[in-house]
Design a protein around this motif. Structure first.
Motif, short mmCIF file in Angstrom:
data_model
loop_
_atom_site.label_atom_id
_atom_site.label_comp_id
_atom_site.label_asym_id
_atom_site.label_seq_id
_atom_site.Cartn_x
_atom_site.Cartn_y
_atom_site.Cartn_z
N TYR A 108 -0.19 -7.95 6.20
CA TYR A 108 -1.43 -7.20 6.36
C TYR A 108 -2.16 -7.20 5.02
O TYR A 108 -1.53 -7.12 3.97
CB TYR A 108 -1.15 -5.76 6.77
N VAL A 109 -3.47 -7.28 5.08
CA VAL A 109 -4.30 -7.14 3.88
C VAL A 109 -5.03 -5.82 4.01
O VAL A 109 -5.94 -5.68 4.82
CB VAL A 109 -5.29 -8.32 3.72
N ARG A 110 -4.62 -4.84 3.23
CA ARG A 110 -5.11 -3.48 3.38
C ARG A 110 -5.99 -3.08 2.21
O ARG A 110 -5.92 -3.66 1.13
CB ARG A 110 -3.92 -2.52 3.48
N PRO A 111 -6.82 -2.05 2.42
CA PRO A 111 -7.69 -1.58 1.33
C PRO A 111 -6.89 -1.12 0.12
O PRO A 111 -5.77 -0.61 0.26
CB PRO A 111 -8.44 -0.41 1.97
N THR B 166 -5.26 -2.61 -2.09
CA THR B 166 -4.12 -3.40 -2.53
C THR B 166 -4.61 -4.60 -3.33
O THR B 166 -5.80 -4.92 -3.34
CB THR B 166 -3.30 -3.90 -1.33
N GLY C 48 -11.64 -6.98 0.42
CA GLY C 48 -11.40 -5.92 1.39
C GLY C 48 -10.42 -6.38 2.43
O GLY C 48 -9.95 -7.51 2.42
N PRO C 49 -10.09 -5.49 3.36
CA PRO C 49 -9.13 -5.86 4.40
C PRO C 49 -9.69 -6.90 5.33
O PRO C 49 -10.87 -6.91 5.63
CB PRO C 49 -8.88 -4.53 5.13
N GLY D 234 -6.13 -7.01 -1.03
CA GLY D 234 -7.39 -6.48 -0.54
C GLY D 234 -8.51 -6.66 -1.54
O GLY D 234 -9.64 -7.03 -1.18
N ARG D 235 -8.22 -6.44 -2.82
CA ARG D 235 -9.24 -6.65 -3.85
C ARG D 235 -9.57 -8.13 -3.99
O ARG D 235 -10.73 -8.50 -4.20
CB ARG D 235 -8.75 -6.09 -5.19
N ASN E 45 0.83 -1.20 0.00
CA ASN E 45 0.00 0.00 0.00
C ASN E 45 0.87 1.25 0.00
O ASN E 45 0.44 2.32 0.45
CB ASN E 45 -0.96 0.01 1.20
N SER F 197 -9.48 -10.40 -1.68
CA SER F 197 -10.24 -10.92 -0.54
C SER F 197 -11.56 -10.19 -0.33
O SER F 197 -12.31 -10.51 0.58
CB SER F 197 -9.40 -10.79 0.74
#
Length: 449
Positions: free
Chosen positions: A234-237, A239, A247-248, A242-243, A60, A245
């Motif tokens: 981290y899975v962040r918006p 990214t 979203g985060p 993120g897409r 991100n 999954s």
């Protein structure tokens, strides 16, 4: 229930306040006024190159993948213009530390890297060797010709994100690399004989197990890097992950459905990595940073991140004085990043003599920043140093620190307040817990784009 009772993975407070708390500065202050009265004898210089050959799924950061060559050239020309304006506004300055990051600085060609050093050395007066310059690279761009330029200009430390030595795991993290390229890059880095090599690894990748994590750790250790950083995924918006999954992944005490299994897995992998690195002779300097025991701490000119300023050059760089942190605009999405880069390239020279976006730190925020930058390091808070700097006691200013001691996450002996092993393990919860109400509110109002 407090923030400390939630996920141990809530946010990485690598800077305070976070850039999402910055707002447009109106009127724009002139840099001469911003830096008036500031100590400029021990500064940190940071240059930002917002380009990569690809964008990793977890990233991100402010970066653009595969930019056209003409834009890279235009960026270097504008970087020189900005550096000239900043140098004129600052006046005499000495850089005790320096870093070039991004993005991936070695996305630049060897000739472009030489031009970059002409800016840092010729315009800004940087002595890379004295400042123990650190440069980031990647497996695809750590080529002998580029590394030769870095070495010729006195680069002290080169950091490469490997993330995993297993291709399947790297791909699961959204990084389409090949192990063969990783090994070639590490060979080239060792052949270039930089004084300090850092390798980044990530834990918590989908499909990763304790055994596969141990495999990557041991493969990294085989190269005897002077430093190793262990990062939780981290899975962040906005990214790639993120897409993918939707979203985060939810975290934090306000979200009861947070992924407790993933939290437990990451904690287990962190502890495994920490213990293995200690057994291999590495000292832990923070939740993420480990340094080989035979490698001395940086020498030369002193730089104290709690007290000394930072000068950022480039459209994604931030700068710090004692009472103002500032930068250009910030975004994550591909479209918005490109728009900000285009805007940077179109600026007249005079724009670079002003601060654009920022956050003014009052006395309370200055105290909190000093605390955060100390406590999250393994050496902890120098309580006498805090009292000397601010004329008050840290435990009086922040009585809630007692909760960390009660949990067994920190210990104090009257001289220092230091996180325990379990406190360091929960550093990504402690950092967000310390954020002030005004900064938290400003971050909450930020529009992700």
């Amino acid at each position: 229930m407090t923030v400390l009772d939630g996920s141990p993975y809530q946010g990485y407070l690598y800077a305070y306040p976070h850039k999402t708390a910055y707002r447009p500065l109106r009127p724009r202050p002139h840099l001469r006024d911003v830096w008036a009265g500031q100590d400029r004898d021990n500064l940190f210089l940071y240059l930002h190159i917002p380009f990569c050959e690809m964008r990793c799924g977890f990233c991100n950061l402010f970066t653009r993948a595969s930019p056209p060559a003409e834009q890279v050239g235009a960026y270097l020309r504008q970087l020189r213009v900005q550096a000239e304006q900043v140098a004129a506004a600052l006046g005499p300055a000495r850089y005790a530390r320096a870093a070039i990051g991004g993005g991936t600085p070695t996305h630049l060609t060897a000739d472009e890297l030489a031009e970059l050093f002409a800016i840092t050395n010729g315009v800004l007066g940087l002595d890379p060797a004295a400042a123990q310059l650190s440069v980031e690279t990647s497996p695809a761009t750590a080529t002998p010709d580029r590394l030769a330029v870095l070495a010729a200009h006195g680069t002290h430390r080169v950091s490469m994100g490997v993330q995993s030595f297993l291709d399947a795991e790297a791909h699961a993290a959204g990084r389409p690399q090949r192990r063969a390229d990783v090994d070639l890059a590490l060979t080239a880095l060792r052949d270039a004989a930089f004084p300090l090599l850092n390798v980044d690894l990530i834990y918590g990748i989908p499909g990763q197990t304790r055994d596969t994590w141990t495999y990557s750790l041991r493969k990294a250790l085989a190269w005897h890097p002077e430093e190793i950083y262990l990062y939780p995924l981290y899975v962040r918006p906005l990214t790639g992950l993120g897409r993918r999954s939707g979203g985060p992944l939810p975290t934090g005490p306000a979200v009861p459905e947070r992924d407790a299994h993933w939290d437990s897995q990451r904690l287990d992998l962190y502890r495994r990595g920490r213990d293995l690195l200690r057994e291999a002779g590495y000292r832990q300097l923070s939740m993420r940073q480990f340094r080989r025991a035979d490698v001395p701490d940086p020498d030369g000119a002193d730089y104290c991140c709690q007290d000394d300023g930072m000068v950022g050059i480039g459209c994604g760089a931030r700068s710090y004085t004692a009472d103002l942190h500032y930068s250009f605009d910030y975004a994550v999405s591909v479209r918005e990043v490109r728009a900000i880069i285009d805007d940077y390239l179109s600026r007249p020279a005079g724009d670079f003599a002003h601060a654009e976006f920022g956050f003014a730190l009052d006395g309370g925020e200055q105290r909190l920043r000093w605390l955060v930058k100390s406590l999250l390091r393994a050496e902890g808070v120098d309580l006498a140093g805090y009292a000397h700097r601010f004329g008050s006691k840290a435990d009086d200013d922040f009585p809630h620190l007692a909760e960390l001691v009660e949990r067994g996450w920190a210990i104090g002996d009257g001289d220092r307040l230091v996180l325990t092993d379990e406190g360091l393990a929960h550093g990504d919860a402690i950092g967000p817990w310390l954020v002030s109400g005004p900064v938290r509110a400003a971050m909450a109002r930020a529009v992700l784009r």
